[in-house]
Design an enzyme around this catalytic site. Sequence first.
Site, short mmCIF file in Angstrom:
data_model
loop_
_atom_site.label_atom_id
_atom_site.label_comp_id
_atom_site.label_asym_id
_atom_site.label_seq_id
_atom_site.Cartn_x
_atom_site.Cartn_y
_atom_site.Cartn_z
N GLN A 9 0.72 -1.25 0.02
CA GLN A 9 -0.12 -0.11 0.05
C GLN A 9 0.82 1.31 0.01
OE1 GLN A 9 -1.28 1.66 3.20
NE2 GLN A 9 -2.69 3.20 2.64
N ASP A 33 -4.31 -0.82 -2.20
CA ASP A 33 -5.11 -0.36 -0.71
C ASP A 33 -6.42 -1.10 -0.73
OD1 ASP A 33 -6.70 1.03 1.08
OD2 ASP A 33 -6.05 3.03 0.70
N TYR A 125 -3.82 -4.09 22.97
CA TYR A 125 -4.30 -4.46 21.57
C TYR A 125 -5.80 -3.77 21.21
CZ TYR A 125 -3.79 -7.41 17.71
OH TYR A 125 -3.75 -8.03 16.40
N LYS A 132 -9.52 -8.88 14.91
CA LYS A 132 -8.89 -10.32 14.84
C LYS A 132 -10.09 -11.48 15.24
CE LYS A 132 -4.73 -9.49 13.41
NZ LYS A 132 -4.13 -9.76 12.08
N LYS A 162 9.08 -9.23 16.21
CA LYS A 162 9.60 -7.74 16.06
C LYS A 162 9.70 -7.65 14.62
CE LYS A 162 12.35 -7.66 20.21
NZ LYS A 162 13.57 -8.23 20.96
N THR A 163 8.54 -6.86 14.16
CA THR A 163 8.43 -6.60 12.87
C THR A 163 7.90 -5.07 12.83
OG1 THR A 163 6.05 -7.03 12.87
CG2 THR A 163 7.51 -8.89 11.98
N LEU A 164 7.72 -4.55 11.67
CA LEU A 164 7.23 -3.32 11.47
C LEU A 164 5.77 -3.02 12.10
CD1 LEU A 164 7.54 -0.49 10.17
CD2 LEU A 164 6.51 -1.20 8.29
O1 0WE Z 1 -1.58 -7.13 14.79
C1 0WE Z 1 -0.50 -6.78 15.44
C2 0WE Z 1 -0.24 -5.14 15.28
C3 0WE Z 1 -0.87 -4.64 14.11
C4 0WE Z 1 -1.10 -3.24 14.03
C5 0WE Z 1 0.04 -2.45 13.91
C6 0WE Z 1 0.04 -1.03 14.09
C7 0WE Z 1 1.26 -0.20 14.44
C8 0WE Z 1 0.98 1.36 13.92
C9 0WE Z 1 -2.30 -2.60 13.55
N1 0WE Z 1 -2.25 -1.00 13.60
C10 0WE Z 1 -1.13 -0.48 13.92
N2 0WE Z 1 -1.39 1.11 13.81
C11 0WE Z 1 -0.29 1.67 13.58
O2 0WE Z 1 -0.38 3.00 13.62
N3 0WE Z 1 0.23 -7.54 16.28
C12 0WE Z 1 -0.26 -8.86 16.39
C13 0WE Z 1 1.48 -6.97 17.02
C14 0WE Z 1 0.96 -6.13 18.16
O3 0WE Z 1 0.73 -4.91 18.21
C15 0WE Z 1 0.18 -4.88 19.57
C16 0WE Z 1 0.31 -5.99 20.43
C17 0WE Z 1 1.02 -6.87 19.49
C18 0WE Z 1 1.50 -8.31 19.70
C19 0WE Z 1 -0.35 -3.55 20.10
C20 0WE Z 1 -0.64 -3.63 21.65
C21 0WE Z 1 -0.27 -4.63 22.38
C22 0WE Z 1 0.27 -5.96 21.76
#
Ligand code: 0WE
Length: 246
Positions: A9, A33, A125, A132, A162-164
């Site tokens: 995107q 997108d 989360y 999800k 540990k990803t973006l």
């Molecule tokens: O699904 C995810 C994260 C996906 C995600 C990440 C971001 C970061 C930047 C969705 N939206 C955004 N928006 C943004 O602005 N994960 C499984 C990783 C994750 O994210 C968390 C976690 C975990 C694990 C957020 C809070 C607590 C735990």
Amino acid sequence: GAELAFTFQGEKLERRVKPLAASVGSEFLLDCDVTNDDQMDAAFAALEAKWGKIDFLVHAIAFAGKEQLEGSFVDNTTREGFKSALDISAYSFVDAARRASHIMNDDGAMVTLTYLGSERVVPNYNVMGVAKAALEASMRYIAADLGPRGICVNAISAGPIKTLAAAGIGSGRHMFRFNKAASAMQDNTDSKGVAGAALYLLSELGLSCTGETHHVDSGYHVVGMVAVDEAAAVADLLSGLNPDDA
Ligand code: 0WE
């Protein structure tokens, strides 16, 4: 041995996806997108033009506004934040699965990525957990719809990696330490395990497996209480007794 196409995107993410695609021999990248019907039309038209039929789909996208991913869920979840998180993170799979199913060979497969925050409360989360949960339920309905064609549809529930997508999460470092201490294997999730599960679920190895949320999380999800030899470390972590770990 599969030929792969990747979507991204916008330009910023193209710069990240391009070298990853190149590392598996793919130069077939599509700007897409998922909230834009015209771009979804164009992306799937390009796939059909190039290959005619496809064998599998990997759905690995999610987004919630940063301000939705902190603090109190009940106070901070706005109508717009809820809508966009569910649209991008859950509906996008329904939409992509429908489009993919029209050009997929029978006995194909689909995989989406999810996280334990759909089943349990994980601090911060928040609305992503709700998204999800919707994604996993959608996966089961899609599995039933496409099952008669031999198409397997599953989700991989990965532990934190540990990803973006995990970068910039407030409690990030604590999360990795806590998951390591509290999981059955007392280790963090290795992305190689997630890749292996995807390979299994997308190939003939995964025959007869559908509608499943498969956890690849070092067994974190089965543990009801942290192992005794890790309890002190977890207690320290939670009470902030180790300022170095913060
Ligand atoms: O699904 C995810 C994260 C996906 C995600 C990440 C971001 C970061 C930047 C969705 N939206 C955004 N928006 C943004 O602005 N994960 C499984 C990783 C994750 O994210 C968390 C976690 C975990 C694990 C957020 C809070 C607590 C735990």
